[in-house]
Design a protein around this motif. Structure first.
Motif, short mmCIF file in Angstrom:
data_model
loop_
_atom_site.label_atom_id
_atom_site.label_comp_id
_atom_site.label_asym_id
_atom_site.label_seq_id
_atom_site.Cartn_x
_atom_site.Cartn_y
_atom_site.Cartn_z
N THR A 23 -26.01 3.35 -52.67
CA THR A 23 -26.16 3.77 -54.06
C THR A 23 -27.61 3.62 -54.52
N ASP B 177 -24.73 2.29 -59.65
CA ASP B 177 -23.83 1.82 -58.58
C ASP B 177 -22.72 2.81 -58.26
N THR B 178 -22.68 3.94 -58.95
CA THR B 178 -21.66 4.95 -58.64
C THR B 178 -22.26 6.27 -58.16
N SER C 13 -26.37 10.40 -51.10
CA SER C 13 -25.92 11.70 -50.57
C SER C 13 -25.40 12.64 -51.65
N ASP C 14 -25.21 12.15 -52.87
CA ASP C 14 -24.65 12.99 -53.93
C ASP C 14 -25.66 14.06 -54.35
N ASN D 226 -24.05 8.21 -47.76
CA ASN D 226 -22.85 8.26 -48.59
C ASN D 226 -22.28 6.87 -48.87
N LYS D 227 -22.96 5.83 -48.38
CA LYS D 227 -22.56 4.44 -48.65
C LYS D 227 -23.67 3.68 -49.38
N TYR E 168 -24.40 7.94 -55.22
CA TYR E 168 -24.84 7.70 -53.85
C TYR E 168 -26.01 8.59 -53.49
#
Length: 152
Positions: A74, A127-128, A132-133, A71-72, A130
């Motif tokens: 990208t 860069d937006t 985990s997305d 989650n950190k 992640y």
């Protein structure tokens, strides 16, 4: 166009993200699950290790894991070490700029101006998002373009 190396790197990192917090994952497991040649995967993971994206441990019980929580991390963090630049032409690169050999002056080149915008939008997107997305929760590209267009 993304190279096969970048595509393999992304798939390998997605695999490690799915196993995050469960301990090291063996190279052979990643290679088999993601259909990546083991020798090529070794090179990719070594490069990502030098970039600080993955860590590893040799020996029994060893393997690879993400150095940063998913989650950190990208997609931009994954593509840049593998590709070196997000631009499609060397004169539009922010980190590896090179003048084109047979082109107009950069301040007069409309192609370069366009490619700078493409590079910036690509970077903004990568860069937006992640690791985990969930992919089905991401906004569609068309929706993003409408939201960011001057007329919207």
């Amino acid at each position: 166009m993304l190279s096969q190396k970048v595509r393999y790197a992304i798939r390998a990192m997605q695999h490690l993200a799915d196993s995050y917090g469960e301990g090291p994952v063996q190279l052979g497991e990643i290679a088999k699950a993601q259909r990546i040649p083991a020798g090529f995967l070794t090179t990719i993971l070594s490069e990502l290790g030098r970039a600080g994206v993955v860590e590893s441990q040799r020996g029994r019980g060893g393997g690879y894991w993400l150095a940063t929580p998913p989650n950190k991390l990208t997609y931009g963090d994954l593509v840049r070490p593998m590709r070196g630049s997000l631009s499609l032409v060397p004169c539009a690169s922010r980190n590896a700029h090179e003048r084109c050999t047979n082109c107009l002056a950069e301040d007069q080149c409309r192609l370069r101006a366009l490619m700078l915008k493409v590079r910036d939008r690509t970077a903004e997107l990568l860069d937006t998002i992640y690791l985990s997305d969930p992919m089905d929760a991401l906004p569609s590209f068309e929706k993003m373009l409408v939201e960011q267009s001057p007329a919207a």
